[in-house]
Motif scaffolding. Structure first.
Motif, PDB file in Angstrom:
ATOM      1  N   LEU A   8      22.145  38.877   8.494  1.00 43.20           N
ATOM      2  CA  LEU A   8      22.986  40.045   8.733  1.00 43.20           C
ATOM      3  C   LEU A   8      23.575  40.566   7.423  1.00 43.20           C
ATOM      4  O   LEU A   8      23.528  41.766   7.143  1.00 43.20           O
ATOM      5  N   LEU A   9      24.102  39.674   6.618  1.00 41.22           N
ATOM      6  CA  LEU A   9      24.668  40.079   5.333  1.00 41.22           C
ATOM      7  C   LEU A   9      23.604  40.632   4.396  1.00 41.22           C
ATOM      8  O   LEU A   9      23.850  41.589   3.656  1.00 41.22           O
ATOM      9  N   PHE A  10      22.418  40.058   4.431  1.00 43.26           N
ATOM     10  CA  PHE A  10      21.319  40.555   3.600  1.00 43.26           C
ATOM     11  C   PHE A  10      20.954  41.986   3.984  1.00 43.26           C
ATOM     12  O   PHE A  10      20.868  42.865   3.123  1.00 43.26           O
ATOM     13  N   VAL A  14      21.307  45.498   1.831  1.00 43.11           N
ATOM     14  CA  VAL A  14      20.190  46.400   1.562  1.00 43.11           C
ATOM     15  C   VAL A  14      20.525  47.820   2.019  1.00 43.11           C
ATOM     16  O   VAL A  14      20.272  48.794   1.298  1.00 43.11           O
ATOM     17  N   ILE A  15      21.115  47.948   3.182  1.00 37.28           N
ATOM     18  CA  ILE A  15      21.482  49.271   3.707  1.00 37.28           C
ATOM     19  C   ILE A  15      22.492  49.944   2.788  1.00 37.28           C
ATOM     20  O   ILE A  15      22.360  51.130   2.453  1.00 37.28           O
ATOM     21  N   ILE A  19      22.072  53.421   0.628  1.00 41.20           N
ATOM     22  CA  ILE A  19      23.034  54.527   0.748  1.00 41.20           C
ATOM     23  C   ILE A  19      23.571  54.905  -0.638  1.00 41.20           C
ATOM     24  O   ILE A  19      23.663  56.088  -0.978  1.00 41.20           O
ATOM     25  N   GLY A  20      23.888  53.932  -1.449  1.00 33.94           N
ATOM     26  CA  GLY A  20      24.390  54.198  -2.795  1.00 33.94           C
ATOM     27  C   GLY A  20      23.361  54.901  -3.665  1.00 33.94           C
ATOM     28  O   GLY A  20      23.693  55.813  -4.423  1.00 33.94           O
ATOM     29  N   LEU A  21      22.100  54.504  -3.548  1.00 30.60           N
ATOM     30  CA  LEU A  21      21.048  55.161  -4.317  1.00 30.60           C
ATOM     31  C   LEU A  21      20.852  56.599  -3.870  1.00 30.60           C
ATOM     32  O   LEU A  21      20.646  57.500  -4.687  1.00 30.60           O
ATOM     33  N   ASN A  22      20.932  56.833  -2.576  1.00 27.95           N
ATOM     34  CA  ASN A  22      20.745  58.186  -2.048  1.00 27.95           C
ATOM     35  C   ASN A  22      21.878  59.127  -2.425  1.00 27.95           C
ATOM     36  O   ASN A  22      21.671  60.332  -2.543  1.00 27.95           O
TER      37      ASN A  22
END
Length: 44
Positions: A8-10, A14-15, A19-22
């Motif tokens: 779950l933490l992984f 990743v999500i 979001i940060g890259l987008n």
């Protein structure tokens, strides 16, 4: 139980990275990192 929490933490990590890259946040982070590095060696 521990394995489920780890997965779950992984996936949450990743999500959030995607979001940060987008949103372009990595550009701000890199600019701040360059400023700090230049300040540390006495150039900036």
């Amino acid at each position: 139980m521990k394995r489920k929490l780890s997965l779950l933490l992984f996936f949450l990590s990743v999500i959030l990275i995607i979001i940060g890259l987008n949103t372009g946040e990595f550009i701000a982070v890199l600019e701040k990192a360059v400023t700090v590095c230049l300040s540390c060696i006495g150039i900036g």
